[in-house]
Design a protein around this motif. Structure first.
Motif, short mmCIF file in Angstrom:
data_model
loop_
_atom_site.label_atom_id
_atom_site.label_comp_id
_atom_site.label_asym_id
_atom_site.label_seq_id
_atom_site.Cartn_x
_atom_site.Cartn_y
_atom_site.Cartn_z
N UNK A 151 0.85 -1.17 0.00
CA UNK A 151 0.00 0.00 0.00
C UNK A 151 0.89 1.23 0.00
N UNK A 152 0.29 2.39 0.10
CA UNK A 152 1.09 3.59 0.11
C UNK A 152 0.24 4.82 0.35
N UNK A 153 0.89 5.86 0.84
CA UNK A 153 2.34 5.95 1.03
C UNK A 153 2.80 5.36 2.37
N UNK A 154 4.12 5.21 2.52
CA UNK A 154 4.66 4.96 3.85
C UNK A 154 4.33 6.17 4.72
N UNK A 155 4.01 5.93 5.97
CA UNK A 155 3.77 7.02 6.91
C UNK A 155 5.06 7.38 7.65
N UNK A 156 5.78 6.35 8.09
CA UNK A 156 7.04 6.52 8.81
C UNK A 156 8.07 5.57 8.22
N UNK A 157 9.26 6.11 7.89
CA UNK A 157 10.35 5.29 7.35
C UNK A 157 11.58 5.50 8.22
N UNK A 158 11.99 4.45 8.92
CA UNK A 158 13.16 4.53 9.80
C UNK A 158 13.07 5.71 10.76
N UNK A 159 11.89 5.92 11.31
CA UNK A 159 11.69 6.97 12.30
C UNK A 159 11.42 8.36 11.75
N UNK A 160 11.39 8.51 10.43
CA UNK A 160 11.14 9.82 9.81
C UNK A 160 9.81 9.80 9.07
N UNK A 161 9.09 10.91 9.12
CA UNK A 161 7.85 11.01 8.36
C UNK A 161 8.14 11.01 6.87
N UNK A 162 7.17 10.57 6.09
CA UNK A 162 7.26 10.65 4.62
C UNK A 162 7.65 12.08 4.23
N UNK A 163 8.63 12.25 3.36
CA UNK A 163 9.15 13.59 3.06
C UNK A 163 8.16 14.53 2.37
N UNK A 164 7.08 14.00 1.83
CA UNK A 164 6.15 14.87 1.09
C UNK A 164 4.91 15.24 1.90
N UNK A 165 4.88 14.87 3.16
CA UNK A 165 3.73 15.24 4.00
C UNK A 165 3.80 16.72 4.37
#
Length: 249
Positions: A151-165
């Protein structure tokens, strides 16, 4: 006399079958919005994906249909949630693996809509663990998932929010998703009670639930089955459904 009674009770407990494990559901509040949250212990619980009835091939589409299927096998549904985006025929948009069988392949390219807002991700269920993984990481590592949904987008990647939020985005819906712990032993599912944007929803997983990886499932059509919360949402037919299973009482 009291110690003898306690000893007798303890002895009887050892002779009784262990209680069935099930997801634990509760209600949390974050930034003025309430969320229904269900946690699954992957070391004890049986978490699965459901799409089609294995006998008829027809889409199950509802929590009731999943319950009916399980009941015929002497099983019960403890918790369930819609689990990824789907086409009009209810087939998965991206990767879908159920009980070791892949029925839809992984999608890596950027595209329209939330699913194509890269990075997107995959929930991979293996023996004793669950992992939300960014799609390209999944491709690199090629884990042997018994069940998986993209699914998508990722909400959190390695502790960081998705960069386009965007903090002030006005795209607000009731949303649902899943996060996993670093060791893969817990999968935590959440659905908002009111409309939230991606930035707020991502922070709920990162800052409130303190999970390093989280994946968005869907919005607006988001639904939950949680007997602990006296909740069984109904509506039009769903695609992939995820749920924890135990022996029927």
């Amino acid at each position: 006399m009291i110690w003898k009674i306690r000893a007798l009770v303890a002895g009887l407990a050892l002779l009784l079958p262990a209680a069935a494990f099930s997801a634990e559901c509760r209600t949390d509040e974050f930034d003025g919005t309430r969320y229904s949250v269900c946690e699954v212990d992957m070391t004890a619980d049986d978490l699965r994906l459901f799409l089609n009835d294995p006998r008829t091939g027809k889409v199950l589409g509802s929590f009731g249909a999943v319950e009916s299927r399980l009941r015929k096998e002497g099983l019960a549904l403890d918790f369930a949630m819609n689990a990824g985006m789907y086409h009009s025929d209810r087939s998965p948009v991206g990767l879908y693996i159920e009980d070791g069988r892949e029925s839809a392949g992984v999608v890596t390219q950027e595209g329209p809509g939330n699913f194509g807002l890269l990075p997107n991700g995959i929930l991979c269920l293996r023996e004793g663990r669950a992992d939300v993984m960014e799609t390209l990481r999944y491709e690199d590592e090629a884990p042997d998932c018994r069940h998986a949904t993209q699914s998508g987008p990722m909400l959190v990647v390695d502790g960081a929010l998705h960069p386009r939020f965007l903090v002030d985005s006005d795209s607000r819906y009731i949303r649902n998703g899943v996060g996993t712990t670093a060791d893969g032993t817990r999968a935590v599912f959440a659905i908002s009670s009111g409309p939230v944007n991606f930035h707020t929803f991502g922070r709920f997983f990162r800052d409130h639930l303190e999970l390093p990886q989280a994946l968005y499932f869907d919005g607006n059509i988001s639904r939950l089955y949680a007997p602990d919360l006296k909740r069984s949402d109904i509506g039009f037919s769903l695609g992939p459904i995820i749920g924890s299973v135990s022996a029927a009482p």
